[in-house]
Design a protein around this motif. Sequence first.
Motif: not given
Length: 258
Positions: A1-6, A72-84, A30-34
């Motif tokens: 969900m998060i644009n990690f590579e950016q 599901p998209e907000l669950r994915s965001l929640y998991e990305d935000l709390s990821s290592e 800006d453009d923090f998420c897909d």
Amino acid sequence: MINFEQLENNLEKLRVSYLAAHPFPHLVIDDFCDKAQLEAAYEAIPELDNKSRDYVFANNKFEKSNYKEICPELRSLYEDLSSERFNKILSFITAKKVFVDPKNHGGGLHQGKKNSFLDMHLDFNYHPIHKNWYRELNLLLYLNKDWKPAYKGGLKIRDLRTDEETELDVPFNRLIIQQCGPYTLHGYDMTNFPEGKYRTSIATYAYQEHKMLIEKPRTTDWFPKEESSTFKKLFAKNYNFLVQTKNKFFGSGTAKNQ
């Protein structure tokens, strides 16, 4: 969900921008998420009916702490935000070893409806359950489709030490990372959104683990406008004492906000 590579491809630039910002460290991404996934999440968000506990210091503000259950998209965001992975990014940007609260106590999905506002305030500093977790950051992801400055509701931040203030726009898919400290006031003025549109955001908090307390634990400190009523000013002055007394007998509402 998060644009990690950016984020990972621009870490040095993000760190400099955060640390050099005025009136105190903050960062706009800006453009923090897909975009497609975040738009799908936005379409799934219902009108909320759980009113905020901010009482006289906020108007027409609603919230849902467990927003990950919406879709599901907000669950994915929640998991990305709390990821290592995200914790490492935040730690590099802030030059501090920080981590997102995996339970997101006190955070969640926020909706400001007609004439919503939130008075300037300092947030609670130590976690209501983990007493040695010091709140270092607010992470505010905005979901305001087609937002215009005329809608108002921009994030106002002010340094209590210098009284320097700025206001940040809050368009769709913008993350604002804001330092938390005993001088980092923030809030927003009364909104003017079109009928059927709400000031929408997701709030997440990051902490640093302390071996010893560096500040006296506090709840929210409110700083209403000068023209506010005498009652509101008096309530703000005694708010910490009243909330701490209530928590002693009935427990913390924030700690139960799951």
